[in-house]
Design an enzyme around this catalytic site. Structure first.
Site, PDB file in Angstrom:
ATOM      1  N   PHE A  64       0.853  -1.187   0.000  1.00 10.88           N
ATOM      2  CA  PHE A  64       0.000   0.000   0.000  1.00 10.88           C
ATOM      3  C   PHE A  64       0.889   1.237   0.000  1.00 10.88           C
ATOM      4  O   PHE A  64       1.667   1.442   0.932  1.00 10.88           O
ATOM      5  CB  PHE A  64      -0.938  -0.009   1.211  1.00 10.88           C
ATOM      6  CG  PHE A  64      -2.088  -0.959   1.010  1.00 10.88           C
ATOM      7  CD1 PHE A  64      -1.887  -2.331   1.089  1.00 10.88           C
ATOM      8  CD2 PHE A  64      -3.353  -0.481   0.692  1.00 10.88           C
ATOM      9  CE1 PHE A  64      -2.934  -3.221   0.847  1.00 10.88           C
ATOM     10  CE2 PHE A  64      -4.400  -1.362   0.454  1.00 10.88           C
ATOM     11  CZ  PHE A  64      -4.191  -2.731   0.531  1.00 10.88           C
ATOM     12  N   ALA A  65       0.777   2.005  -1.069  1.00  7.70           N
ATOM     13  CA  ALA A  65       1.576   3.231  -1.203  1.00  7.70           C
ATOM     14  C   ALA A  65       0.590   4.388  -1.332  1.00  7.70           C
ATOM     15  O   ALA A  65       0.324   4.887  -2.420  1.00  7.70           O
ATOM     16  CB  ALA A  65       2.485   3.121  -2.418  1.00  7.70           C
ATOM     17  N   GLU A 122      -3.365  -5.182  12.496  1.00  4.31           N
ATOM     18  CA  GLU A 122      -2.362  -6.066  13.117  1.00  4.31           C
ATOM     19  C   GLU A 122      -2.949  -6.789  14.335  1.00  4.31           C
ATOM     20  O   GLU A 122      -2.613  -7.952  14.601  1.00  4.31           O
ATOM     21  CB  GLU A 122      -1.125  -5.252  13.526  1.00  4.31           C
ATOM     22  CG  GLU A 122      -0.007  -6.098  14.112  1.00  4.31           C
ATOM     23  CD  GLU A 122       1.225  -5.267  14.470  1.00  4.31           C
ATOM     24  OE1 GLU A 122       2.096  -5.097  13.595  1.00  4.31           O
ATOM     25  OE2 GLU A 122       1.296  -4.784  15.624  1.00  4.31           O
ATOM     26  N   HIS A 150       7.148 -10.302  15.368  1.00  6.33           N
ATOM     27  CA  HIS A 150       7.400  -8.857  15.460  1.00  6.33           C
ATOM     28  C   HIS A 150       8.746  -8.618  16.145  1.00  6.33           C
ATOM     29  O   HIS A 150       8.973  -9.126  17.241  1.00  6.33           O
ATOM     30  CB  HIS A 150       6.269  -8.230  16.272  1.00  6.33           C
ATOM     31  CG  HIS A 150       6.187  -6.742  16.156  1.00  6.33           C
ATOM     32  ND1 HIS A 150       7.201  -5.909  16.545  1.00  6.33           N
ATOM     33  CD2 HIS A 150       5.205  -5.936  15.688  1.00  6.33           C
ATOM     34  CE1 HIS A 150       6.841  -4.650  16.333  1.00  6.33           C
ATOM     35  NE2 HIS A 150       5.631  -4.640  15.810  1.00  6.33           N
TER      36      HIS A 150
HETATM   37  C1  GAL Z   1       5.654  -0.782  16.129  1.00  2.96           C
HETATM   38  C2  GAL Z   1       5.148  -0.817  14.698  1.00  2.96           C
HETATM   39  C3  GAL Z   1       3.635  -0.768  14.687  1.00  2.96           C
HETATM   40  C4  GAL Z   1       3.083  -1.862  15.588  1.00  2.96           C
HETATM   41  C5  GAL Z   1       3.666  -1.709  16.966  1.00  2.96           C
HETATM   42  C6  GAL Z   1       3.129  -2.758  17.948  1.00  2.96           C
HETATM   43  O1  GAL Z   1       7.041  -0.984  16.150  1.00  2.96           O
HETATM   44  O2  GAL Z   1       5.650   0.297  13.998  1.00  2.96           O
HETATM   45  O3  GAL Z   1       3.159  -0.926  13.381  1.00  2.96           O
HETATM   46  O4  GAL Z   1       3.403  -3.095  15.063  1.00  2.96           O
HETATM   47  O5  GAL Z   1       5.082  -1.793  16.902  1.00  2.96           O
HETATM   48  O6  GAL Z   1       3.573  -2.442  19.245  1.00  2.96           O
END
Ligand code: GAL
Ligand code: MN
Length: 302
Positions: A70-71, A252, A182
């Protein structure tokens, strides 16, 4: 011979050292990181796969891998580096269809793509809140799969655009349903995962649930699996919106909910989603894709 290998592994493990053993044909092992989940999904790290073997499996299949980004708004400025670095490192030698969702197709940079790789632009409206772009992502991907992508590809990866490929990011990442750990929550305990904690939201995760905290910047798999994922997240996002509740990390959060009840069949380590803002740790042998440090005020509409 087997016993000797085992003994060797046990000895090394006893030393708690960070090690990598590669015996011909059989054992490839990283002893310093988790390489398999409790439901037996592999976690992909450098040293756990052999690219030549993987390519030997996937190249003859002549698969096409859809790749969405997505841009929207000022985020379009990331697209050039994203695409140029992808052409150097991302699924090199594979057929790739890039699907660029944008409000300004006229500003898509001209990037030379290798043979077998092509780019499509799909128009989406400009939004006045960045959260809105995030929230609508699932629905746009679901629709695009239905109308176009499903006829053109067999796998799909959905990626953020504010990123840069730095090293090989290849077919070892393919799987039925693929999630990425993550990078900010790799060593965190479950109670510090930023799941949605309000029971009113359909993204709600109970304190006793959750395996990993996954990043929304990378997910993928077989087209049908990602179709189900995006469809379910879209439904939940719509219901939440009707109740005027927005999950803490938008789509997310819903993605993380989904992966608790639909376990990913493959997990990508932080090599596959790192951040320029993070200090490297010893387990990280190679950065394949990294989130670019950005001036949020300059690129976000709100
Ligand atoms: C950040 C990221 C966000 C989200 C968040 C969750 O680093 O930029 O998109 O994932 O962490 O804490
Ligand atoms: Mn991002």
């Amino acid at each position: 011979h087997k016993m000797l290998n085992l003994l060797f592994i046990v000895l090394l493990m006893g030393k708690q050292s960070s090690f990598l053993i590669q015996f011909p044909f059989v054992v490839i092992l990283r002893g310093d990181v988790l390489t398999v989940t409790s439901w037996l999904a592999p976690i992909v790290w450098e040293g756990t796969f052999d690219s030549a073997v993987i390519d030997g499996i996937y190249k003859p299949l002549n698969v096409t891998i859809a790749t969405t980004v997505f841009a929207v708004g000022k985020y379009i400025t990331y697209l050039k580096d994203f695409l140029e670095s992808a052409e150097k490192h991302y699924m090199v030698g594979y057929n790739i269809n890039y699907y660029i969702f944008t409000d300004q197709p006229e500003n898509i940079p001209a990037v030379t793509l290798a043979a077998g790789r092509s780019l499509w632009s799909l128009r989406v409206p400009a939004f006045n809140r960045w959260q809105e772009i995030s929230l609508q992502r699932m629905s746009f991907i679901r629709k695009a799969i239905e109308e176009q992508i499903r006829k053109e590809a067999s796998f799909i990866f959905c990626l953020d655009v504010d990123m840069r490929f730095d090293n090989h990011w290849g077919a070892e990442a393919l799987g039925n349903l693929v999630a990425v750990i993550h990078p900010w929550f790799y060593q965190a305990s479950r109670d510090s995962f930023p799941y949605e904690r309000r029971p009113e939201s359909l993204a709600y995760v109970h304190a006793d649930e959750g395996d990993f905290y996954y990043g929304g910047a990378v997910f993928g798999g077989l087209i049908d699996e990602v179709y189900k994922l995006t469809g379910t997240c879209e439904e939940h996002l719509v219901i939440d919106k009707g109740k005027d509740i927005e999950a803490v990390w938008q789509e997310e959060s819903h993605l993380n909910w989904y992966f608790i009840y639909n376990k990913p069949t493959k997990l990508l380590s932080m090599e596959y989603l790192w951040s320029d803002e993070k200090v490297k740790i010893t387990e990280l042998k190679v950065v394949r894709l990294s989130t670019i440090k950005k001036n949020l005020a300059a690129v976000r509409p709100n």
